[in-house]
Design a protein around this motif. Structure first.
Motif, mmCIF file in Angstrom:
data_model
loop_
_atom_site.group_PDB
_atom_site.id
_atom_site.type_symbol
_atom_site.label_atom_id
_atom_site.label_comp_id
_atom_site.label_asym_id
_atom_site.label_seq_id
_atom_site.Cartn_x
_atom_site.Cartn_y
_atom_site.Cartn_z
ATOM 1 N N LEU A 57 0.825 -1.202 0.000
ATOM 2 C CA LEU A 57 0.000 0.000 0.000
ATOM 3 C C LEU A 57 0.865 1.260 0.000
ATOM 4 N N ALA A 73 1.975 2.592 -9.702
ATOM 5 C CA ALA A 73 1.167 1.394 -9.958
ATOM 6 C C ALA A 73 1.913 0.430 -10.878
ATOM 7 N N ASP A 78 0.147 -0.865 -4.644
ATOM 8 C CA ASP A 78 -1.294 -0.691 -4.515
ATOM 9 C C ASP A 78 -1.507 0.760 -4.105
ATOM 10 N N LEU A 98 -7.445 3.669 -11.169
ATOM 11 C CA LEU A 98 -6.804 3.655 -9.865
ATOM 12 C C LEU A 98 -7.652 4.426 -8.853
#
Length: 271
Positions: A57, A73, A78, A98
């Motif tokens: 993340l 990305a 993520d 996204l």
């Protein structure tokens, strides 16, 4: 903010400026108010992503038109982009699937899982974003494109160390890992930028955060006229601690390396 106008034609800005009050279009004024300097150099984007080593993340303050967002990305992150400018949010949502959140990043609740922050952040709120990162319990790292002077000050590149860096040293390392020239942005800012990486240590260097905070705040307070005098008023064994840390008694507080502070702490608290 990591907005990018690499595919744009800037001539329209010059034309429209002549027809607006004060020599600027409403859009120009919005960019100025939001401290928007768009990163247009793809080599700089690649360097920022390479330095960040994104995985898992990743939160991006100031997603803009998404050049950095999409680069993160593609690198396997993520990524969640945050953008306060509604026009840019709409443009980015039209271009990508996204996750983009319209919000002031500094007001966002930090995730409850490990995450990193990567972004080309506005000069005007650099301090607020860095403070947000330092307070986030699950932050693993923050790789930020900041004003060069700020990055040099926080990383000790001037040969001096700031209170903020020393306060957080037991938990975070601070490094300047690349310089980005002002010509890499549109509009072109008045100063150069740099990549500042703040990384959480696997284990803290001290056990008692409150005692560390008291020591550092007292040392930077100027009470007594010198670091030695300030600490000597409140702690026993200061002379021996200075000798162990390799600090001369007349050393100005800003020139004491954070690792020397750790030695002082351990000596004065019998660690």
């Amino acid at each position: 903010m990591a907005q990018n106008f690499a595919h744009g034609n800037y001539s329209h800005t010059q034309k429209n400026a002549r027809n607006s009050g004060g020599g600027r279009t409403p859009r120009d004024r919005a960019r100025r108010e939001l401290s928007q300097n768009f990163l247009v150099d793809r080599h700089a984007v690649d360097l920022l992503v390479k330095t960040a080593r994104p995985s898992g993340l990743v939160l991006e303050p100031g997603a803009g038109e998404g050049v950095l967002t999409m680069a993160l990305a593609r690198a396997g992150a993520d990524v969640v982009g945050y953008e306060i400018d509604p026009l840019l949010v709409a443009k980015l949502k039209a271009r990508t699937k996204l996750k983009i959140v319209k919000a002031d990043f500094t007001t966002v609740r930090p995730p409850a899982e490990p995450f990193a922050v990567v972004g080309n952040i506005p000069y005007s709120i650099t301090t607020e974003i860095v403070d947000w990162c330092l307070r986030a319990p699950e932050l693993t790292s923050a790789t930020l494109l900041t004003q060069l002077e700020y990055a040099r000050k926080r990383s000790g590149d001037f040969g001096r160390w700031s209170l903020v860096t020393v306060e957080n040293w037991p938990w975070f390392s601070w490094e300047l890992l690349g310089r980005i020239g002002r010509e890499s942005f549109r509009p072109v800012p008045a100063v150069d930028s740099a990549i500042l990486r703040i990384e959480r240590r696997p284990e803290p260097l001290v056990e008692d955060g409150g005692a560390w905070q008291d020591l550092v705040e007292l040392g930077f307070s100027g009470v007594g006229g010198s670091l030695y005098a300030s600490l000597n008023r409140h702690y026993d064994g200061v002379q021996a601690a200075f000798e162990r840390a390799g600090i001369a008694r007349d050393t100005v507080v800003a020139y004491v390396h954070p690792d020397q502070w750790v030695t002082l702490y351990r000596c004065l608290h019998h660690r």
